[in-house]
Enzyme design. Structure first.
Site, PDB file in Angstrom:
ATOM      1  N   GLY A  42       0.800  -1.539  -0.474  1.00  0.00           N
ATOM      2  CA  GLY A  42      -0.212   0.146   0.069  1.00  0.00           C
ATOM      3  C   GLY A  42       0.784   0.843  -0.207  1.00  0.00           C
ATOM      4  N   CYS A  43       0.363   2.395   0.891  1.00  0.00           N
ATOM      5  CA  CYS A  43       1.060   3.663   0.127  1.00  0.00           C
ATOM      6  C   CYS A  43       3.020   3.254   1.578  1.00  0.00           C
ATOM      7  CB  CYS A  43       0.134   4.424   1.803  1.00  0.00           C
ATOM      8  SG  CYS A  43       1.129   6.041   2.274  1.00  0.00           S
ATOM      9  N   PHE A  44       3.221   3.426   0.258  1.00  0.00           N
ATOM     10  CA  PHE A  44       5.457   3.465   0.776  1.00  0.00           C
ATOM     11  C   PHE A  44       5.019   4.277   1.425  1.00  0.00           C
ATOM     12  CE2 PHE A  44       6.324   5.642  -3.943  1.00  0.00           C
ATOM     13  CZ  PHE A  44       5.159   6.807  -3.078  1.00  0.00           C
TER      14      PHE A  44
END
Length: 223
Positions: A42-44
């Site tokens: 997901g969101c890095f």
């Protein structure tokens, strides 16, 4: 007197050169011992933040991988259609933390049952994956995946994929979670670190991870 001073100079120079040589060899040995693990969760920003807190991890870099477009930008990847994931390249010292431990932590820091993205972030960019470079890494990742699936009691859809070129994300994405730059958000102007915390909470990442993994979640209780 001059000859004595010259001998002392040569002796000191030799000692300095030996020290430099030893330092170079130590640096090479350290570099050779360092390993990398590339994951998409997901969101890095969140993955980078989580794993940089792990003892033995020497760094984490946000980037893009899995697709075929060279040198993609955040805007391109975000639109979809590139095949790229938001991913993080984790560098670690295997003498301090094992690849297996990091993989176990990874599965328990995401929702591996969700094939459509992660938490509030939807679409191909935010799918989960583990990227491997050889058969040994593949076997280990699949074994850890099977163990996590058994513990969770639900099917895990996170794939184990052959590694492709990893492209580092733009500078402003690196260490975003601790940045001091002022940015405009839906919560109003905030420093990056505060904006990150608000985003993470609003996105429901830690709440969902706790729901799935309970006390086995390694990072959710810290947010």
């Amino acid at each position: 007197m001059v000859a004595i001073e010259f001998r002392h100079f040569k002796t000191g120079l030799l000692a300095a050169l030996i020290a430099v040589g030893i330092g170079i060899q130590c640096h090479k040995a350290y570099a050779a011992e360092s390993e990398t693990l590339i994951v998409a969760g997901g969101c890095f920003w969140c993955v980078e933040s989580d794993f940089e807190s792990v003892p033995g991890v020497t760094g984490a870099v946000s980037g893009y991988t899995g697709g075929d477009i060279k040198n993609p930008t955040y805007k391109q990847v975000g639109k979809g259609g590139t095949g790229h994931y938001e991913a993080v390249r984790i560098s670690f010292d295997p003498a301090r933390v094992s690849r297996e431990t990091l993989l176990n932590m990874f599965f328990r820091s995401i929702d591996p049952t969700d094939a459509g993205g992660q938490f509030c972030d939807r679409g191909e960019t935010y799918r989960t994956a583990i990227f491997v470079s050889n058969n040994a890494e593949k076997s280990l990742a699949n074994a850890v995946k099977a163990k996590a699936e058994q513990e969770l009691g639900r099917k895990i859809v996170t794939p184990v994929l052959s590694a492709k070129t990893f492209y580092e994300a733009e500078d402003y994405h690196q260490d975003y979670y601790k940045g001091r730059k002022l940015v405009v958000t839906r919560f109003g102007p905030k420093r990056q670190a505060e904006a990150y915390k608000r985003y993470r909470k609003a996105c429901g990442r830690d709440a969902r991870v706790r729901q799935l993994w309970g006390s086995a979640a390694p990072f959710a209780s810290g947010h």
